[in-house]
Design a protein around this motif. Structure first.
Motif: not given
Length: 479
Positions: A55, A58-59, A62, A65, A99-100, A102-106
């Motif tokens: 989390q 990713l924040k 930017s 991945t 929610k983390t 579902e980030n497209p970079r994970l």
């Protein structure tokens, strides 16, 4: 827009639509595999430390991945397999982790075991940075003769049994006796005592596994001793857990007044959390004399202080009476035996060394590190560039989920700081994890497992019925 760009855009749009409409793990993996640029970070372990670190990364980054590699087909670690089933509010952190994820970079890679399916060396070659967060999966032992007898088991295994950790269903604890003695006084020990003494109707509406519910319904356990080597002021359980025990229906808590000699006089010197806990114990102690004899005849929770494990026999456990000297429990010549049809050891966890390439301290049971940076072998304080550790694998089994979150955030910040300082190379291209012939569970695969568990639980009035067979999980996930 040019014809060429329009063609590419149309194909990408069609591919994304196809990826969403066809529900298979393989297609999901192929789709996210196309992300090849930026900083690649691998997290080993899908428990709280892993997800909190992801989390943060990713924040803050930017252009990164994050891949999470997990040995089980399912995520969430101790939140799924360690948190007591009657504490659903604690499991709400799963919503944050989802929610983390579902980030497209994970990307999530379940059913991948470090040291077996892939080595640490391979991961380091495929990623700019690797963060180890695979937790603590072993028990600290009492080092007593007869500790391997069938009626002596670890609280960790017992928790895994009622929480549905794959393989733990084979435990089959013997609950036919009246007396259980738990060695240790942390929150895990209190959780176990509460599950043993709770009315079965209270547990039936939780995600306690069905086989555990059946065994607990047949249980003959009436008394649970909770034994610690130090005194009330050093008890490791928290006030929330104690309140729950004191409120259990048809369960009487009986303290030993001798354990509290001189305790009331020290209240003013205590910090607020410890003072409130101690006040609650003293209040409960003072109320004992007013209870009816009928209440005392039911199920009993029996905390015992100042006793150190000494010997194990078939139906009882011998303890040395201890005295506190500058906060340290020192054994005296006096002893006491407590009845124990079943003994549960709850004196802490330790981690295992999943890969030979990890600088692991077997005595302390965790990875050698300096502020989350894994140290190189030897006595030097030099670190392995790009290799980090967080969670219980770094600190040992201490604290609660909030503690783990703060620790994971701190190590994730260290990774960001090191990237800014160019402490390791992030300019070269790294391939990340590549799916070969292995049966990999993607996040979509986990969602299918999750859906089936929730549907199975609904018919029984439960939040979910956990699947414990790994092969069954893999089939549901479509791999």
């Amino acid at each position: 827009m040019s014809f060429a760009k329009n063609l590419v855009y149309s194909r990408l749009k069609l591919l994304n639509k196809y990826s969403r409409s066809v529900n298979t793990s393989a297609i999901r993996l192929q789709n996210v595999q196309q992300v090849t640029t930026g900083k690649r970070i691998c997290i080993v372990g899908a428990g709280p430390a892993g997800f909190y670190a992801a989390q943060y990364l990713l924040k803050q980054l930017s252009d990164c991945t994050v891949d999470i590699v997990e040995k089980l087909p399912v995520p969430f670690g101790l939140v799924r397999f360690g948190v007591a089933p009657d504490h659903p509010e604690v499991k709400n952190v799963i919503n944050t982790f989802t929610k983390t994820a579902e980030n497209p970079r994970l990307r999530f890679f379940g059913n991948v075991s470090l040291g077996q399916d892939i080595s640490l060396q391979e991961l380091r070659q495929r990623y700019h940075a690797v963060l180890l967060t695979y937790g603590a999966d072993q028990d600290r032992e009492l080092q007593l003769q007869n500790e391997q007898e069938q009626h002596v088991i670890s609280a960790r295994k017992f928790v895994a049994w009622y929480n549905g950790l794959p393989g733990a269903e084979q435990l089959q604890p013997d609950l036919s006796g009246r007396d259980v003695t738990i060695v240790g006084q942390g929150n895990v020990a209190v959780d176990v005592a509460r599950v043993l003494l709770s009315p079965i109707d209270k547990l039936k509406i939780t995600d306690t596994t069905e086989y555990a519910l059946e065994a607990l319904a047949r249980s003959q356990v009436q008394r649970v001793h909770l034994v610690g080597r130090r005194g009330p002021l050093q008890a490791a359980f928290t006030i929330k857990e104690l309140r729950e025990m004191l409120k259990l229906p048809n369960v009487t808590t009986n303290w030993r007044s001798s354990d509290f000699t001189g305790i009331a006089e020290q209240l003013e010197q205590l910090q607020r959390p410890r003072r409130r806990l101690t006040e609650l114990m003293l209040k409960s102690l003072s109320e004992q004399s007013t209870r009816s004899s009928t209440a005392a005849a039911g199920r009993q929770f029996l905390p015992v202080f100042l006793r150190a494990p000494k010997a194990i026999s078939a139906k009882e456990m011998e303890f040395a009476v201890t005295q506190l000297r500058e906060g340290v429990a020192v054994a005296t010549d006096a002893t006491e035996c407590l009845p124990a049809d079943l003994i549960l050891r709850s004196i802490g966890y330790k981690s295992s060394c999943a890969d030979a390439g990890i600088n692991f301290d077997p005595q302390r049971g965790h990875v050698r590190h300096e502020q989350g940076r894994v140290l190189k072998d030897g006595e030097e304080k030099s670190v392995e560039p790009g290799l980090y550790v967080a969670g219980w694998l770094a600190s040992g089994p201490t604290g609660v989920i909030l503690t783990t979150m703060n620790g994971a955030f701190a190590v994730a910040k260290t990774i960001c700081d090191d990237i800014t300082a160019k402490a390791f190379d992030t300019a070269s291209t790294k391939p990340g994890f590549e799916v070969g012939s292995q049966r990999i569970v993607s996040w979509d695969g986990w969602l299918r497992i999750d859906q089936q568990e929730c549907e199975a639980g609904k018919s029984k009035g439960k939040p979910r019925e956990k699947i414990v067979d790994i092969e069954h999980m893999l089939t549901i996930a479509g791999v």
